[in-house]
Scaffold this active site. Structure first.
Site, PDB file in Angstrom:
ATOM      1  N   TYR A   1       0.835  -1.208   0.000  1.00 55.23           N
ATOM      2  CA  TYR A   1       0.000   0.000   0.000  1.00 55.23           C
ATOM      3  C   TYR A   1       0.868   1.257   0.000  1.00 55.23           C
ATOM      4  O   TYR A   1       0.693   2.144  -0.844  1.00 55.23           O
ATOM      5  CB  TYR A   1      -0.928  -0.037   1.220  1.00 55.23           C
ATOM      6  CG  TYR A   1      -2.086   0.919   1.134  1.00 55.23           C
ATOM      7  CD1 TYR A   1      -3.053   0.798   0.141  1.00 55.23           C
ATOM      8  CD2 TYR A   1      -2.224   1.959   2.048  1.00 55.23           C
ATOM      9  CE1 TYR A   1      -4.119   1.671   0.065  1.00 55.23           C
ATOM     10  CE2 TYR A   1      -3.297   2.834   1.979  1.00 55.23           C
ATOM     11  CZ  TYR A   1      -4.238   2.691   0.988  1.00 55.23           C
ATOM     12  OH  TYR A   1      -5.304   3.557   0.919  1.00 55.23           O
TER      13      TYR A   1
ATOM     14  N   LYS B   1       1.144   3.818  -3.077  1.00 54.41           N
ATOM     15  CA  LYS B   1       0.567   5.147  -2.832  1.00 54.41           C
ATOM     16  C   LYS B   1       1.638   6.236  -2.868  1.00 54.41           C
ATOM     17  O   LYS B   1       1.360   7.366  -3.274  1.00 54.41           O
ATOM     18  CB  LYS B   1      -0.215   5.159  -1.513  1.00 54.41           C
ATOM     19  CG  LYS B   1      -1.461   4.264  -1.531  1.00 54.41           C
ATOM     20  CD  LYS B   1      -2.477   4.711  -2.587  1.00 54.41           C
ATOM     21  CE  LYS B   1      -3.793   3.969  -2.484  1.00 54.41           C
ATOM     22  NZ  LYS B   1      -4.789   4.428  -3.482  1.00 54.41           N
TER      23      LYS B   1
HETATM   24  N1  LIG Z   1     -11.165   4.337   3.276  1.00 54.71           N
HETATM   25  C1  LIG Z   1      -9.995   4.809   3.679  1.00 54.71           C
HETATM   26  O1  LIG Z   1      -9.722   4.891   4.876  1.00 54.71           O
HETATM   27  C2  LIG Z   1      -8.991   5.258   2.676  1.00 54.71           C
HETATM   28  C3  LIG Z   1      -7.876   6.003   3.145  1.00 54.71           C
HETATM   29  C4  LIG Z   1      -6.932   6.428   2.219  1.00 54.71           C
HETATM   30  C5  LIG Z   1      -7.084   6.118   0.879  1.00 54.71           C
HETATM   31  N2  LIG Z   1      -8.172   5.405   0.457  1.00 54.71           N
HETATM   32  C6  LIG Z   1      -8.254   5.096  -0.977  1.00 54.71           C
HETATM   33  O2  LIG Z   1      -9.555   5.312  -1.476  1.00 54.71           O
HETATM   34  C7  LIG Z   1      -9.781   4.392  -2.567  1.00 54.71           C
HETATM   35  C8  LIG Z   1     -11.058   3.598  -2.361  1.00 54.71           C
HETATM   36  O3  LIG Z   1     -11.272   3.422  -1.064  1.00 54.71           O
HETATM   37  P1  LIG Z   1     -12.739   3.377  -0.407  1.00 54.71           P
HETATM   38  O4  LIG Z   1     -12.471   3.452   1.039  1.00 54.71           O
HETATM   39  O5  LIG Z   1     -13.650   4.348  -1.041  1.00 54.71           O
HETATM   40  O6  LIG Z   1     -13.117   1.860  -0.774  1.00 54.71           O
HETATM   41  P2  LIG Z   1     -14.484   1.075  -0.968  1.00 54.71           P
HETATM   42  O7  LIG Z   1     -14.133  -0.327  -0.671  1.00 54.71           O
HETATM   43  O8  LIG Z   1     -15.601   1.715  -0.211  1.00 54.71           O
HETATM   44  O9  LIG Z   1     -14.758   1.253  -2.539  1.00 54.71           O
HETATM   45  C9  LIG Z   1     -13.832   0.818  -3.490  1.00 54.71           C
HETATM   46  C10 LIG Z   1     -14.564   0.533  -4.794  1.00 54.71           C
HETATM   47  O10 LIG Z   1     -13.577   0.149  -5.765  1.00 54.71           O
HETATM   48  C11 LIG Z   1     -14.086  -0.945  -6.507  1.00 54.71           C
HETATM   49  N3  LIG Z   1     -13.000  -1.741  -7.075  1.00 54.71           N
HETATM   50  C12 LIG Z   1     -12.170  -2.583  -6.389  1.00 54.71           C
HETATM   51  N4  LIG Z   1     -11.342  -3.192  -7.238  1.00 54.71           N
HETATM   52  C13 LIG Z   1     -11.642  -2.752  -8.487  1.00 54.71           C
HETATM   53  C14 LIG Z   1     -11.138  -3.049  -9.791  1.00 54.71           C
HETATM   54  N5  LIG Z   1     -10.152  -3.947  -9.971  1.00 54.71           N
HETATM   55  N6  LIG Z   1     -11.680  -2.422 -10.852  1.00 54.71           N
HETATM   56  C15 LIG Z   1     -12.704  -1.541 -10.681  1.00 54.71           C
HETATM   57  N7  LIG Z   1     -13.218  -1.215  -9.479  1.00 54.71           N
HETATM   58  C16 LIG Z   1     -12.697  -1.818  -8.381  1.00 54.71           C
HETATM   59  C17 LIG Z   1     -14.912  -1.726  -5.508  1.00 54.71           C
HETATM   60  O11 LIG Z   1     -15.866  -2.569  -6.146  1.00 54.71           O
HETATM   61  C18 LIG Z   1     -15.551  -0.628  -4.652  1.00 54.71           C
HETATM   62  O12 LIG Z   1     -16.831  -0.246  -5.139  1.00 54.71           O
HETATM   63  C19 LIG Z   1      -8.531   3.525  -2.661  1.00 54.71           C
HETATM   64  O13 LIG Z   1      -7.666   4.055  -3.642  1.00 54.71           O
HETATM   65  C20 LIG Z   1      -7.953   3.650  -1.280  1.00 54.71           C
HETATM   66  O14 LIG Z   1      -6.575   3.366  -1.273  1.00 54.71           O
HETATM   67  C21 LIG Z   1      -9.116   4.974   1.326  1.00 54.71           C
END
Ligand SMILES: NC(=O)c1ccc[n+]([C@@H]2O[C@H](COP(=O)([O-])OP(=O)(O)OC[C@H]3O[C@@H](n4cnc5c(N)ncnc54)[C@H](O)[C@@H]3O)[C@@H](O)[C@H]2O)c1
Length: 242
Positions: free
Chosen positions: A153, A157
């Site tokens: 990660y 990132k």
């Molecule tokens: N939630 C957190 O705490 C957090 C913190 C920092 C960064 N992020 C980043 O935010 C992004 C998403 O996180 P989130 O928390 O909204 O997640 P989430 O799990 O709520 O949503 C992620 C979405 O991405 C889709 N997805 C997964 N793999 C895929 C693929 N191969 N092709 C197309 N779609 C795909 C999933 O179906 C899902 O709908 C990521 O890049 C994550 O690293 C999240």
């Protein structure tokens, strides 16, 4: 409306932060391509947008599939008539421990977190240049300060931030902007599934972020209000890295 007559793509828009972004951008007047691997979620978010009076198309597919990742820009152009912004948001945690690496899972994480964004961005640049559009990436606080929870990660990132900054310099004179959003822990399915060890007590604000709070910061970066903002990795983290 802050995105009136704009056309944008949001990947990973079926849930969590991406969904919140798609809904907010559409409410601000943009036509949105909702990209996600989960067709049921794509259809649900598309319906939410249209029921609220907005415009959206759904593109269901796996962004680890090179042909699909390349296709989201031309599919959006064909259906909506152009492109003003691309949010490369979908991402995954990937293998966490260097002592027990699943190399197939590592490859998939690199494909989703880095390669899919590169493929889509390559396709987007010819459309973004004449419209002085922009690309937003999703990194993380773990792309600014290493996290011991997952080497994959942090590696990917940090890579997102480097990619974004290199492209920001490359295209600044063309007026095409590149920025990244770096959320701290946000209450989503991903957070619940993979980062349960990061407790709200570690966050100065004393709570997890809400997807809508990240979407609000993303809205600023993709909008023309950020016309002189490029190469920025913006933490949205309740003071986590302060
Ligand atoms: N939630 C957190 O705490 C957090 C913190 C920092 C960064 N992020 C980043 O935010 C992004 C998403 O996180 P989130 O928390 O909204 O997640 P989430 O799990 O709520 O949503 C992620 C979405 O991405 C889709 N997805 C997964 N793999 C895929 C693929 N191969 N092709 C197309 N779609 C795909 C999933 O179906 C899902 O709908 C990521 O890049 C994550 O690293 C999240």
């Amino acid at each position: 409306m802050r995105l009136a007559s704009k056309i944008g793509i949001v990947t990973g828009a079926g849930a969590g932060i991406g969904r919140a972004g798609a809904l907010r951008f559409a409410a601000e007047g943009a036509a949105i391509a909702i990209v996600d691997i989960d067709k049921v979620k794509v259809d649900a978010v598309q319906l939410e947008v249209t029921e609220a009076g907005g415009k959206a198309i759904g593109l269901a597919g796996d962004l680890c599939d090179e042909a699909f990742a390349r296709s989201i820009v031309p599919q959006t152009q064909a259906a909506l008539g152009g492109l003003d912004f691309l949010w490369n948001h979908a991402g995954t945690v990937g293998p966490k421990d260097i002592e027990d690496v699943d190399y197939e899972a590592l490859e998939r994480a690199i494909q989703l977190n880095l390669r899919a964004g590169i493929l889509a961005t390559e396709a987007a640049i010819p459309l973004l240049r004449p419209r002085r559009g922009n690309v937003l990436f999703t990194s993380s606080v773990s792309g600014l300060i290493a996290s011991q929870l997952s080497f994959t990660y942090s590696m990917t990132k940090f890579g997102v931030v480097g990619l974004m900054r290199a492209l920001a310099k490359r295209y600044a004179a063309d007026g095409v902007r590149f920025n990244a959003i770096c959320p701290g822990p946000v209450a989503t399915d991903m957070q619940a599934a993979s980062m349960a060890t990061m407790k709200p007590v570690n966050i100065p604000a004393g709570r997890l972020g809400r997807p809508e709070e990240v979407a609000a910061a993303a809205l600023f970066l993709v909008s023309d209000e950020a016309s002189f903002v490029t190469g920025v990795a913006l933490p949205v983290d309740g003071g986590y890295i302060a």
